[in-house]
Design an enzyme around this catalytic site. Structure first.
Site, PDB file in Angstrom:
ATOM      1  N   TYR A 145      27.977  46.101  88.552  1.00 13.35           N
ATOM      2  CA  TYR A 145      26.795  45.291  88.272  1.00 13.35           C
ATOM      3  C   TYR A 145      25.880  46.067  87.328  1.00 13.35           C
ATOM      4  O   TYR A 145      25.036  46.834  87.753  1.00 13.35           O
ATOM      5  CB  TYR A 145      26.060  44.964  89.576  1.00 13.35           C
ATOM      6  CG  TYR A 145      24.910  43.972  89.426  1.00 13.35           C
ATOM      7  CD1 TYR A 145      25.103  42.631  89.726  1.00 13.35           C
ATOM      8  CD2 TYR A 145      23.650  44.372  89.006  1.00 13.35           C
ATOM      9  CE1 TYR A 145      24.068  41.714  89.612  1.00 13.35           C
ATOM     10  CE2 TYR A 145      22.618  43.471  88.880  1.00 13.35           C
ATOM     11  CZ  TYR A 145      22.822  42.146  89.186  1.00 13.35           C
ATOM     12  OH  TYR A 145      21.800  41.243  89.061  1.00 13.35           O
TER      13      TYR A 145
ATOM     14  N   LYS B 236      26.550  38.852  94.031  1.00 16.34           N
ATOM     15  CA  LYS B 236      25.751  39.951  93.484  1.00 16.34           C
ATOM     16  C   LYS B 236      25.802  41.182  94.388  1.00 16.34           C
ATOM     17  O   LYS B 236      25.920  42.310  93.905  1.00 16.34           O
ATOM     18  CB  LYS B 236      24.303  39.498  93.285  1.00 16.34           C
ATOM     19  CG  LYS B 236      24.108  38.497  92.158  1.00 16.34           C
ATOM     20  CD  LYS B 236      22.653  38.120  91.977  1.00 16.34           C
ATOM     21  CE  LYS B 236      21.819  39.270  91.507  1.00 16.34           C
ATOM     22  NZ  LYS B 236      20.433  38.896  91.196  1.00 16.34           N
TER      23      LYS B 236
ATOM     24  N   ASP C 277      11.222  39.421  86.310  1.00 19.17           N
ATOM     25  CA  ASP C 277      11.249  39.246  84.860  1.00 19.17           C
ATOM     26  C   ASP C 277      10.266  38.142  84.495  1.00 19.17           C
ATOM     27  O   ASP C 277      10.369  37.014  85.005  1.00 19.17           O
ATOM     28  CB  ASP C 277      12.653  38.875  84.387  1.00 19.17           C
ATOM     29  CG  ASP C 277      13.656  39.969  84.678  1.00 19.17           C
ATOM     30  OD1 ASP C 277      13.353  41.139  84.380  1.00 19.17           O
ATOM     31  OD2 ASP C 277      14.734  39.659  85.219  1.00 19.17           O
TER      32      ASP C 277
END
Length: 749
Positions: A230, A221, A108
């Protein structure tokens, strides 16, 4: 910042730590084992892979600076040397900035430009510059998104790039985006674009031990992805939300080892009283810049958030506004199971691998909804697939509001064509359905599904996204039919081996089969007057029960392992008993019930037949519904009526809810034998007649509407609907696409 009990050292967080204890030898040992367990899952990248990511980011940063320089020369008429000073920089956020990215994960990024560079330049000239790069593939711009983004693959690395224009004449190299003064004079889209970097930097600033935080977050995660919880888009938690939960645990246990942090993570959030918000720092009392901040005292919509996790950077927002009642229930249940596993790990009864076992989603439920998005062109498919995924939570909301649905569980993973050789562009998502405990009943999901597809098509048309080759299709499938849509490997994911039945259970099962067969033979004497199709009622019914009994016996060993429905699942998880129409008809005529524990004295044979054994499967019928005193059921018959009354009627209408769309099954007089005696029923002591009796004067039965939510305990059964309970009307809309009825049959034995 808060202080410890002695008041000598301050710690980040809205409260003081719960424990300042450091790791003991067991904690260190388990943390080492945890890292060893994570490595085979592709959690850590090699040095070469990290270097390649750094190279890609440097190339993108050079492109941004060159683009800002060219635009500056064109807009300000300055020389290239002076335009170089305007700067421009690419920042990272998300998992890469936190240091917890996995192999092959995207990056990102945020492009920050000076005040004379506009967003329209970013989506025009910079987009064209990217198209000219040979390293760029799958380039697409989503300018109308809530946070506008350009997506691409740059030299094998997927990138999501946002843009923010700051109110600065030039962008310095040492720019710190945590400075709130940078938000002055910015529009909301720029503020939202900056929010990702600001939140990530704040999280790293608010955890006491970054390395332990990263190791714990990597494990959480991976666990969340394995359990299918998730995904922010469809109502679970995204990466930043999981990071904030782990950061909060790190604040509560600042000196704990990663293994301890994971165990405390499940302990804290399995007992968290939602919707109490999770905060990493106190929110400021004064909103100086006037941006919208999460505050349920001021903004009524914030009061309906079910699982608020508040970002630490101004303007504070709830990162989990997509969470629904179903997704929260699923996550809380996973927290509890995770706590049980980690407790066993600390007692050295289990290994870390147990925590990361995949979810048995495709063994959990009896009924599934499959959502299929497809397009003929690849470019159209990429846009359509992302758009449909962002709308799945609307479908979940529709299903949750259905009267009979207790839980709608969607898996975040989408699946492509069943065969890799198929040259089609398609994505499939699956939603498991869990129902309230009801009697035999049909559930019509047509309105819930159709209203979702209408919204999808209308909004896609409004956004000018829709093209003729884009399609969305929704189907209902049972668990045994899933093999038509997914591979056997996916279908058996998370499945546990079935336990072998002991000899005593097998013997009991065989004895029960023999008892059923004998009872079937004894009762067959009553049916010798019927037509040829009715002669097989008893044997067919026995066969159905035996087959379903075998299914129940085989699956009984999976109850504890979770391969079937959860222990608190609905009654429809039991094996279905689908009687033939003639069997249902005979059951109604004879007024029998399927309750094996009922008092058979009330249903004694007054027509000369032997008493039925309790639980004989040959003539299953409906349990009598409770009616108010003095109320006559529309299914009642005058007790003086004889079998000849059937001859006088042209048609006898027996209401039967089946898998077909019709709710009435008309039986002609030719299908009934007038020689079959009607089985009389006793009047109740209060003077009311049994609800299994049929009023001869009524030739048709009008169904009432579905029961209200508050009348769930009085839902209608398969043969005789409850006409007493009030029921809501279902709105009818004129769909733009052809309606495809979707009906489920819930059966309770």
């Amino acid at each position: 910042m808060s202080q410890d009990l002695a008041g000598q050292k301050s710690y980040p967080g809205v409260t003081s730590p719960l424990s300042l204890a450091g790791p003991d030898p067991l904690d260190i040992k388990l943390s080492t084992r945890l890292e060893e367990t994570l490595r085979p899952h592709g959690i850590f990248e090699s040095e070469d892979e990290l270097s390649h990511r750094m190279y890609v980011l440097s190339k993108v940063n050079e492109l941004v600076r060159q683009w800002i320089k060219d635009v500056s020369v064109r807009k300000t008429n300055v020389s290239e040397d002076k335009a170089e000073a305007f700067g421009g920089k690419v920042f990272t956020f998300g998992s890469y900035r936190l240091g917890v990215h996995t192999k092959g994960a995207d990056i990102d990024t945020l492009c920050v430009g000076p005040r004379h560079i506009e967003r329209s330049d970013f989506f025009s000239t910079f987009y064209e510059l990217l198209k000219e790069q040979t390293d760029v593939k799958d380039l697409r711009a989503v300018e109308e998104a809530f946070v506008p983004v350009i997506k691409m693959e740059f030299d094998g690395i997927e990138l999501d790039m946002l843009f923010a224009r700051l109110a600065l004449p030039m962008i310095p190299e040492d720019l710190d985006l945590r400075d709130e003064t940078l938000l002055k004079n910015l529009d909301e889209k720029c503020v939202r674009s900056l929010n990702g970097c600001r939140v990530t930097d704040e999280i790293l600033h608010l955890v006491p031990n970054v390395e332990n935080f990263r190791m714990a977050l990597r494990a959480i995660k991976l666990w969340a992805k394995k359990k299918g919880i998730y995904s922010n888009a469809i109502g679970f938690l995204g990466g930043v939300s999981w990071a904030m939960l782990v950061a909060r645990v790190c604040q509560l246990y600042p000196n704990a080892a990663p293994a301890t942090l994971i165990q405390k993570f499940f302990l804290v959030f399995s007992k968290w009283e939602w919707p109490q918000p999770v905060l990493l720092k106190q929110m400021e009392a004064e909103n100086k810049l006037g941006f919208t901040v999460w505050d349920p005292r001021i903004h009524p919509p914030d009061r309906f958030h079910l699982m608020p996790i508040i970002t630490p950077a101004y303007p504070q927002q709830n990162s989990t506004y997509n969470v629904t009642a179903s997704t929260r229930s699923i996550m809380v249940e996973e927290f509890k199971e995770g706590l049980e596993v980690t407790n066993n790990i600390y007692m050295q009864k289990e290994e870390w691998g147990k925590l990361f076992e995949p979810s048995n989603f495709f063994q959990k439920y009896k009924h599934y909804i499959v959502l299929i998005a497809s397009a003929e062109q690849e470019k159209s498919y990429l846009e359509w697939q992302g758009y449909i995924e962002s709308k799945i939570r609307l479908l979940i909301g529709n299903l949750e509001r259905n009267l009979y649905i207790k839980l709608a569980h969607v898996t975040p993973e989408s699946f492509g064509p069943l065969e890799k050789s198929e040259d089609i562009h398609v994505s499939k998502w699956f939603i498991g359905l869990q129902f309230h405990k009801v009697e035999n009943i049909n559930v019509d999901l047509t309105f819930d599904i159709q209203s979702f597809t209408d919204v999808v098509y209308k909004q896609a048309t409004f956004l000018k996204l829709y093209k003729e080759d884009m399609k969305v299709e929704i189907k209902h499938v049972k668990r045994k039919e899933l093999s038509k849509y997914i591979t056997a490997e996916v279908l058996n994911r998370g499945a546990k081996p079935k336990k072998k039945l002991d000899s005593s259970k097998s013997t009991s099962s065989s004895n029960l089969k023999a008892e059923v067969a004998r009872a079937s033979t004894e009762n067959s004497t009553f049916l010798h007057h019927s037509k040829s199709d009715s002669n097989l009622i008893c044997s067919n019914s026995s066969k159905v029960v035996i087959e379903n009994m075998e299914e129940t016996t085989q699956d009984s060993g999976d109850a504890a392992s979770g391969s079937d429905l959860p222990s608190d699942g609905p009654a429809d998880s039991l094996p279905a008993i689908n009687l033939t129409k003639s069997a249902q008809l005979s059951a109604v005529v004879n007024g029998e019930t399927p309750d094996s524990g009922q008092d058979t004295s009330e249903s004694s044979n007054e027509a000369g037949m032997d008493s039925k054994r309790p639980g004989c499967p040959s003539l299953y019928a409906l349990k009598p519904s409770k009616l108010a005193k003095g109320t006559t059921s529309p299914m009642q018959v005058d007790e003086t009526a004889s079998s000849t009354s059937l001859k006088n009627s042209d048609k006898t209408i027996i209401p039967v809810i089946s898998s077909s769309s019709s709710t009435e099954v008309k039986r002609s007089r030719a299908s009934l034998d007038s020689d079959v005696p009607l089985k009389k029923t006793k009047e109740k002591e209060d003077g009311t007649m049994s609800p299994m009796q049929v009023d001869e004067s009524q030739s048709t039965t009008n169904f009432a509407k579905p029961a209200e939510k508050s009348h769930i305990s009085r839902l209608q059964s398969v043969e005789a609907p409850d006409l007493v309970s009030p029921q809501p009307t279902m709105p009818i809309i004129q769909a733009q696409r052809p309606k495809q009825p979707i009906r489920l049959t819930l059966q309770h034995k």
